[in-house]
Design a protein around this motif. Structure first.
Motif, PDB file in Angstrom:
ATOM      1  N   UNK A 146       0.838  -1.190   0.000  1.00 59.38           N
ATOM      2  CA  UNK A 146       0.000   0.000   0.000  1.00 59.38           C
ATOM      3  C   UNK A 146       0.876   1.245   0.000  1.00 59.38           C
ATOM      4  N   UNK A 147       0.244   2.406  -0.085  1.00 60.20           N
ATOM      5  CA  UNK A 147       0.970   3.673  -0.199  1.00 60.20           C
ATOM      6  C   UNK A 147       0.363   4.670   0.772  1.00 60.20           C
ATOM      7  N   UNK A 148       1.058   5.772   1.063  1.00 57.20           N
ATOM      8  CA  UNK A 148       0.491   6.778   1.958  1.00 57.20           C
ATOM      9  C   UNK A 148      -0.870   7.257   1.460  1.00 57.20           C
ATOM     10  N   UNK A 149      -1.851   7.249   2.358  1.00 56.01           N
ATOM     11  CA  UNK A 149      -3.200   7.662   2.002  1.00 56.01           C
ATOM     12  C   UNK A 149      -4.122   6.513   1.680  1.00 56.01           C
ATOM     13  N   UNK A 150      -3.564   5.304   1.542  1.00 56.85           N
ATOM     14  CA  UNK A 150      -4.372   4.119   1.253  1.00 56.85           C
ATOM     15  C   UNK A 150      -4.133   3.084   2.343  1.00 56.85           C
ATOM     16  N   UNK A 221       4.729  -1.755   3.095  1.00 59.95           N
ATOM     17  CA  UNK A 221       4.781  -0.310   2.930  1.00 59.95           C
ATOM     18  C   UNK A 221       5.889   0.074   1.955  1.00 59.95           C
ATOM     19  N   UNK A 222       5.702   1.166   1.242  1.00 58.67           N
ATOM     20  CA  UNK A 222       6.721   1.646   0.308  1.00 58.67           C
ATOM     21  C   UNK A 222       7.918   2.197   1.071  1.00 58.67           C
ATOM     22  N   UNK A 223       9.089   2.191   0.452  1.00 57.42           N
ATOM     23  CA  UNK A 223      10.225   2.873   1.057  1.00 57.42           C
ATOM     24  C   UNK A 223      10.098   4.362   0.753  1.00 57.42           C
ATOM     25  N   UNK A 224      10.471   5.188   1.693  1.00 54.94           N
ATOM     26  CA  UNK A 224      10.475   6.628   1.455  1.00 54.94           C
ATOM     27  C   UNK A 224       9.101   7.245   1.277  1.00 54.94           C
ATOM     28  N   UNK A 229       6.238   5.269  -3.459  1.00 55.87           N
ATOM     29  CA  UNK A 229       4.962   5.057  -4.144  1.00 55.87           C
ATOM     30  C   UNK A 229       5.030   5.548  -5.584  1.00 55.87           C
ATOM     31  N   UNK A 230       5.714   6.653  -5.802  1.00 55.90           N
ATOM     32  CA  UNK A 230       5.849   7.173  -7.164  1.00 55.90           C
ATOM     33  C   UNK A 230       6.654   6.221  -8.044  1.00 55.90           C
TER      34      UNK A 230
END
Length: 332
Positions: A146-150, A221-224, A229-230
Motif C-alpha cells: 500500500x501507499x500513503x493515504x491508502x 509499505x513503500x520505502x520513502x 509510491x511514485x
C-alpha cells in the motif's frame, strides 16, 4: 550441508519442474534462473522460492506447456505473450532477439505479458551486462503493497533492476523493490516466527505491525513514503500498462487458485558503443573513485559469489536436496 555443482543442482531443479508439469524447455529456463539466484546468494528467490513455482505448476497457476507468442512490431521492439507460462521461458526465447536489436538499433525493448512472476529481476539485466549491454528491467505482480493515504494493497513490490558492464568483466548490478523490503523476506519471517522491523508493514486493519503473519494479511509499505509510491507507479506503468499485462490490482494470487497472475516484464537493452567508445573503462574508473570515497558499489558481492559457485559448487542443505529429488521422482 552438501556441496553440489551448479550443473547438478540445475538438473535436480529441472526434474522437479518437469514432474510438476513443465515442458523440458520451460523446466530448464526455470532451473537456470533458480540456480543463478542461488549462486548469487539470493536464496529468497533461489531454492527457497522454487517450491512456489512447483506448486503453481501442479495447481495450474503456471501453464507448464505454454508456448510464448513473439511479435516484433518494430526493429527494436520484441513483444511477447507468455500465455500463462513462466516469465523465464518467454524471455529466454527472445533474449537473442533483444541483444541483436540493441546492437543493431542502439536500443532494444522486450515487453512481456500474461506470465507468472519472475523471481530474481536482476538475473535478466545481469545477462545483458554479460553481453556488454546496459540493462534496465521492471516487473509487477499481485497487489501486496500500500501507499500513503491508502490502506489496502494497490501495487506489488514493483522492483527495478539495472546492470552495466565494466572493464575487466566486472558488473554494476542494482536490484531493489519499491517496498521497504521484499515480500519473500516477510514470508520467510512469518515461517520462522521472527518479528519485522517497524515501518515495514501494516496489518489487515491498516495498523502498523511487526508481526510477519499479520503483515501477510495486511500490506507492505513503500520505502520513502510517497517517493517509493511514485517509483512503484512508474514500474506499474512500464511493466503492466505498456506490456498489456494485468495491473497489480487485477492480478490473481501467486499462491492460491488455478489462474495465472498474468503479470508483466519489461526489459530494456542499450548498446553503450552507440554513444561512443570507452564506456566500460570510464565506468570502472568512476567506480574505483566512488569506492575510494566509501561508496558501496552494488553487485560486486553477487559477482564474486557467482564466480565461486561456478568453480567450487554450492553448499545446499541436505534436506532441501532430498526434497528436490523426491519432487523430481513423483512431483510432490
Amino acid at each position: 550441508m552438501i556441496r553440489i555443482t551448479m550443473a547438478d543442482l540445475e538438473s535436480l531443479c529441472r526434474d522437479a519442474a518437469i514432474a510438476a508439469g513443465a515442458s523440458i524447455e520451460a523446466a530448464l529456463s526455470l532451473a537456470r534462473a533458480t540456480v543463478a539466484a542461488e549462486a548469487e546468494g539470493n536464496r529468497a528467490v533461489g531454492l527457497d522460492h522454487l517450491p512456489y513455482y512447483l506448486d503453481a505448476l501442479a495447481e495450474g497457476r503456471i501453464d507448464g506447456w505454454a508456448e510464448p507468442m513473439i511479435e516484433r512490431p518494430l526493429p527494436a521492439i520484441i513483444h511477447v505473450d507468455a500465455r500463462g507460462g513462466t516469465a523465464h521461458l518467454g524471455y529466454d526465447r527472445a533474449h537473442d532477439l533483444l541483444v541483436e536489436a540493441a546492437r543493431t538499433c542502439g536500443i532494444g525493448l522486450f515487453a512481456q505479458r500474461n506470465a507468472y512472476t519472475c523471481g530474481s529481476l536482476g538475473t535478466f539485466v545481469q545477462r545483458l551486462a554479460a553481453e556488454g549491454l546496459i540493462g534496465l528491467a521492471a516487473t509487477n505482480g499481485p497487489a501486496l503493497m500500500t501507499v500513503p493515504g491508502a490502506r489496502a494493497p494497490v501495487y506489488c513490490t514493483n522492483p527495478l533492476a539495472f546492470a552495466a558492464p565494466m572493464a575487466d568483466g566486472d558488473t554494476l548490478l542494482i536490484d531493489q523493490a519499491s517496498s521497504q523490503t521484499a515480500y519473500v523476506k516477510v514470508r520467510d519471517a512469518a515461517v520462522r516466527g521472527d518479528p519485522l522491523p517497524e515501518g515495514w508493514a501494516i496489518d489487515a486493519d491498516g495498523h502498523p505491525t511487526t508481526d510477519a503473519t499479520a503483515a501477510l494479511k495486511g500490506a507492505l509499505l513503500t520505502f520513502g513514503g510517497a517517493r517509493g509510491a511514485n517509483i512503484a507507479l512508474m514500474v506499474e506503468v512500464l511493466a503492466a500498462g505498456l506490456t498489456g499485462a494485468n495491473w497489480s490490482l487485477e492480478a490473481p494470487s501467486i499462491t492460491q487458485g488455478n489462474r495465472s497472475p498474468g503479470t508483466g516484464l519489461l526489459v530494456i537493452a542499450i548498446q553503450p558503443q552507440a554513444f561512443g567508445a570507452g564506456f566500460e573503462d570510464r565506468l570502472a574508473m568512476h567506480a574505483r573513485r566512488l569506492e575510494s570515497e566509501g561508496v558501496h558499489l552494488p553487485g560486486r558481492s553477487k559477482a564474486k559469489a557467482r564466480r565461486q559457485a561456478a568453480s567450487d559448487g554450492l553448499l545446499v542443505c541436505a534436506e532441501v536436496l532430498a526434497q528436490l529429488r523426491s519432487r523430481g521422482q513423483n512431483g510432490k
